[in-house]
Motif scaffolding. Structure first.
Motif, PDB file in Angstrom:
ATOM      1  N   ASP A 166       0.574  -0.748   0.298  1.00  0.00           N
ATOM      2  CA  ASP A 166      -0.180  -0.114  -0.589  1.00  0.00           C
ATOM      3  C   ASP A 166       0.646   1.138  -0.039  1.00  0.00           C
ATOM      4  OD1 ASP A 166      -1.842   1.454   0.383  1.00  0.00           O
ATOM      5  OD2 ASP A 166      -3.006   1.292   1.826  1.00  0.00           O
ATOM      6  N   SER A 167       0.766   2.458  -0.802  1.00  0.00           N
ATOM      7  CA  SER A 167       1.606   3.165  -1.361  1.00  0.00           C
ATOM      8  C   SER A 167       0.705   4.519  -0.654  1.00  0.00           C
ATOM      9  CB  SER A 167       2.377   3.325  -2.506  1.00  0.00           C
ATOM     10  OG  SER A 167       1.443   3.078  -3.724  1.00  0.00           O
ATOM     11  N   THR A 168      -0.965   4.826  -0.185  1.00  0.00           N
ATOM     12  CA  THR A 168      -0.504   5.159   0.019  1.00  0.00           C
ATOM     13  C   THR A 168      -0.715   6.696   0.603  1.00  0.00           C
ATOM     14  OG1 THR A 168      -3.377   4.063  -0.333  1.00  0.00           O
ATOM     15  CG2 THR A 168      -3.666   6.493   0.652  1.00  0.00           C
ATOM     16  N   ARG A 169      -0.403   8.224   0.003  1.00  0.00           N
ATOM     17  CA  ARG A 169      -0.319   8.809   1.201  1.00  0.00           C
ATOM     18  C   ARG A 169      -1.303   9.819   2.111  1.00  0.00           C
ATOM     19  NH1 ARG A 169      -0.438  14.545   0.099  1.00  0.00           N
ATOM     20  NH2 ARG A 169      -1.285  14.504  -2.284  1.00  0.00           N
ATOM     21  N   ILE A 170      -0.835   9.596   3.469  1.00  0.00           N
ATOM     22  CA  ILE A 170      -1.946  10.365   4.296  1.00  0.00           C
ATOM     23  C   ILE A 170      -1.209  11.656   4.959  1.00  0.00           C
ATOM     24  CG2 ILE A 170      -2.244   9.753   6.514  1.00  0.00           C
ATOM     25  CD1 ILE A 170      -1.710   7.046   6.403  1.00  0.00           C
ATOM     26  N   THR A 171      -2.168  12.398   5.216  1.00  0.00           N
ATOM     27  CA  THR A 171      -2.601  13.463   5.984  1.00  0.00           C
ATOM     28  C   THR A 171      -3.197  13.072   7.103  1.00  0.00           C
ATOM     29  OG1 THR A 171      -1.960  14.965   3.780  1.00  0.00           O
ATOM     30  CG2 THR A 171      -2.948  16.132   5.973  1.00  0.00           C
ATOM     31  N   LEU A 172      -2.994  13.519   7.967  1.00  0.00           N
ATOM     32  CA  LEU A 172      -3.733  13.887   9.641  1.00  0.00           C
ATOM     33  C   LEU A 172      -3.995  15.279  10.360  1.00  0.00           C
ATOM     34  CD1 LEU A 172      -4.764  12.758  11.323  1.00  0.00           C
ATOM     35  CD2 LEU A 172      -3.013  11.706  12.510  1.00  0.00           C
ATOM     36  N   VAL A 173      -5.335  15.410  10.707  1.00  0.00           N
ATOM     37  CA  VAL A 173      -5.004  16.386  11.128  1.00  0.00           C
ATOM     38  C   VAL A 173      -6.018  16.537  12.421  1.00  0.00           C
ATOM     39  CG1 VAL A 173      -6.113  19.044  11.302  1.00  0.00           C
ATOM     40  CG2 VAL A 173      -5.420  18.737   9.052  1.00  0.00           C
ATOM     41  N   TRP A 174      -5.165  16.914  13.683  1.00  0.00           N
ATOM     42  CA  TRP A 174      -6.201  16.556  15.423  1.00  0.00           C
ATOM     43  C   TRP A 174      -6.322  17.636  15.401  1.00  0.00           C
ATOM     44  CZ3 TRP A 174      -3.516  11.827  18.534  1.00  0.00           C
ATOM     45  CH2 TRP A 174      -4.476  11.767  19.680  1.00  0.00           C
ATOM     46  N   GLY A 175      -7.205  17.953  16.006  1.00  0.00           N
ATOM     47  CA  GLY A 175      -7.589  18.402  17.329  1.00  0.00           C
ATOM     48  C   GLY A 175      -8.746  17.535  18.933  1.00  0.00           C
ATOM     49  N   VAL A 176      -7.510  18.996  19.378  1.00  0.00           N
ATOM     50  CA  VAL A 176      -7.714  18.073  20.936  1.00  0.00           C
ATOM     51  C   VAL A 176      -8.032  19.578  21.418  1.00  0.00           C
ATOM     52  CG1 VAL A 176      -6.702  16.267  20.378  1.00  0.00           C
ATOM     53  CG2 VAL A 176      -5.385  18.120  20.742  1.00  0.00           C
ATOM     54  N   ASN A 177      -8.792  19.179  22.845  1.00  0.00           N
ATOM     55  CA  ASN A 177      -8.588  20.240  23.485  1.00  0.00           C
ATOM     56  C   ASN A 177      -7.191  21.098  24.688  1.00  0.00           C
ATOM     57  OD1 ASN A 177     -11.136  20.549  23.987  1.00  0.00           O
ATOM     58  ND2 ASN A 177     -11.425  19.450  24.954  1.00  0.00           N
ATOM     59  N   THR A 178      -6.323  19.744  24.680  1.00  0.00           N
ATOM     60  CA  THR A 178      -4.930  20.270  25.536  1.00  0.00           C
ATOM     61  C   THR A 178      -3.588  19.741  24.765  1.00  0.00           C
ATOM     62  OG1 THR A 178      -5.257  19.032  27.577  1.00  0.00           O
ATOM     63  CG2 THR A 178      -6.399  21.044  27.873  1.00  0.00           C
ATOM     64  N   ASP A 179      -2.729  19.967  25.426  1.00  0.00           N
ATOM     65  CA  ASP A 179      -1.752  19.273  24.587  1.00  0.00           C
ATOM     66  C   ASP A 179      -1.520  17.609  25.422  1.00  0.00           C
ATOM     67  OD1 ASP A 179      -0.744  22.088  24.424  1.00  0.00           O
ATOM     68  OD2 ASP A 179       1.272  21.983  24.271  1.00  0.00           O
ATOM     69  N   GLU A 180      -2.382  18.117  26.837  1.00  0.00           N
ATOM     70  CA  GLU A 180      -2.272  16.382  27.057  1.00  0.00           C
ATOM     71  C   GLU A 180      -2.829  15.695  26.870  1.00  0.00           C
ATOM     72  OE1 GLU A 180      -3.253  16.925  30.952  1.00  0.00           O
ATOM     73  OE2 GLU A 180      -0.442  16.325  31.814  1.00  0.00           O
ATOM     74  N   ASP A 181      -3.826  15.724  25.571  1.00  0.00           N
ATOM     75  CA  ASP A 181      -4.683  15.431  25.122  1.00  0.00           C
ATOM     76  C   ASP A 181      -4.189  14.213  23.473  1.00  0.00           C
ATOM     77  OD1 ASP A 181      -6.963  15.489  26.797  1.00  0.00           O
ATOM     78  OD2 ASP A 181      -7.058  17.196  25.470  1.00  0.00           O
ATOM     79  N   ILE A 182      -2.598  15.044  23.231  1.00  0.00           N
ATOM     80  CA  ILE A 182      -2.128  14.284  22.067  1.00  0.00           C
ATOM     81  C   ILE A 182      -1.673  13.210  22.412  1.00  0.00           C
ATOM     82  CG2 ILE A 182      -0.925  14.641  20.019  1.00  0.00           C
ATOM     83  CD1 ILE A 182      -0.907  17.500  20.420  1.00  0.00           C
ATOM     84  N   PHE A 183      -2.454  12.042  23.265  1.00  0.00           N
ATOM     85  CA  PHE A 183      -2.032  10.598  23.596  1.00  0.00           C
ATOM     86  C   PHE A 183      -1.667  10.031  22.696  1.00  0.00           C
ATOM     87  CE2 PHE A 183      -6.929  10.490  23.175  1.00  0.00           C
ATOM     88  CZ  PHE A 183      -6.642   9.101  23.030  1.00  0.00           C
ATOM     89  N   LEU A 184      -1.360   9.785  21.619  1.00  0.00           N
ATOM     90  CA  LEU A 184      -0.776   9.001  20.090  1.00  0.00           C
ATOM     91  C   LEU A 184       0.505   9.683  19.461  1.00  0.00           C
ATOM     92  CD1 LEU A 184      -3.907   7.473  18.596  1.00  0.00           C
ATOM     93  CD2 LEU A 184      -2.003   5.764  20.476  1.00  0.00           C
TER      94      LEU A 184
END
Length: 326
Positions: free
Chosen positions: A211-229
């Motif tokens: 699989d050569s699919t290109r990915i763009t990921l936009v992740w909106g959260v409340n606080t910095d700590e919520d970026i758990f991944l």
């Protein structure tokens, strides 16, 4: 081990006190049939639950799998024992459950989720919530869920209260059936805990040599700590250069936050390169998963006789058939 019976209901699915319920037999039967019917309808797009089918869905070599049915590969309710818990941040726990066969993976395909079923204390009716596993689907013996605790959330409160040794009734449910290279580019937009199906698919795409699919990921959260991944995504971005681009948007960032402040807006998406007008290919697929308000703003609303309102993604040139919501 007895032969697999897709219509056998796990006894743990039934609340002990229901035996004393005054509900009539007719109503109980009707409710059960309706529930199974809805569940079967949800599974209409499910791929084969065989070992070979699971291998195709998870990039695993079929020779590594035992023949026959894998535990979470098809229709049915299952009771999983909680192995361990880990507090990831201020409101998110990782729950690691044991599979029946420690030598076999779950059999779930990419973007599949688990419908969790419980009877929190004092409730007669079950609470059902879907959660997407975040561990490698090829991992034998275990399945992991990231569960965010919501104030007043019946299921999240119950799941956060579980201790190792407790059991949870689950049923596998498929979502988008992913086909490698069907889309040259996939734009993923997640809000809060809506990251989990995106993360599962990101890893599945990137670790599949075919699989050569290109990915763009936009992740909106409340606080910095919520970026758990954050660390897991950073590792994938480093290991697969040019394949994955991540953009984080934080509503209430810390004073020293490296992330941009705000919400997932048209400007944020355009800056991330998510715009049909700016893309050479017409084959981009846009995936959404987040709070209803966010999805409504991005997808738009339907109205009487075409009186709906266009969403941000349509304003950016994407058609409704290019957009999929988990």
């Amino acid at each position: 081990m007895p032969p697999y019976n897709p219509f056998k209901i796990n006894p743990n699915f039934l609340h002990p006190t229901l035996k004393a319920s005054v509900m009539s037999t007719q109503v109980a039967v009707a409710a059960g049939v309706a529930g199974l019917g809805i569940y079967a309808f949800y599974l209409r797009r499910n791929a084969s639950g065989s070992a070979t089918g699971a291998a195709l869905a998870t990039n695993m070599d079929a020779s590594d799998l035992k023949p026959g049915k894998l535990p979470l590969s098809g229709f049915g309710f299952h009771s999983l024992r909680l192995h361990s818990t880990e507090l990831i941040n201020h409101n998110t726990k990782k729950l690691r459950f044991e599979l029946p066969d420690p030598s076999q993976p779950s059999g779930m395909g990419l973007t599949s989720a688990l419908l969790t079923i419980s009877f929190p204390k004092g409730r007669w009716l079950p609470v059902l919530r879907p959660y997407t596993p975040t561990n490698d689907l090829n991992e034998p013996g275990f399945v992991e869920l990231m569960v965010k605790l919501y104030p007043g959330g019946k299921q999240s409160t119950h799941l956060h209260s579980l201790q190792p040794g407790d059991t949870l009734t689950v049923a596998p449910i498929p979502e988008l059936k992913w086909t490698p290279n069907k889309h040259p580019h996939v734009a993923m937009i997640a809000g809060g805990a809506g990251i989990t199906p995106m993360y599962q698919l990101v890893r599945g795409i990137l670790t599949n040599p075919a699989d050569s699919t290109r990915i763009t990921l936009v992740w909106g959260v409340n606080t910095d700590e919520d970026i758990f991944l954050r660390d897991q995504l950073a590792e994938l971005e480093q290991n697969y250069p040019g394949r994955l681009k991540t953009v984080y948007v934080v509503a209430q960032p810390s004073a020293q936050s490296p992330y941009q402040k705000g919400f997932v807006t048209r400007q944020v998406l355009e800056q991330a390169g998510i715009s049909a007008a700016a893309e050479k290919s017409k084959g981009t697929k846009v995936l959404l998963c987040g709070p209803p308000a966010m999805e409504k703003a991005l997808k738009g609303t339907k109205g009487w006789v075409g009186g709906g309102k266009k969403g941000v993604l349509q304003e950016l040139g994407y058609t409704l058939d290019q957009i999929y919501s988990f």
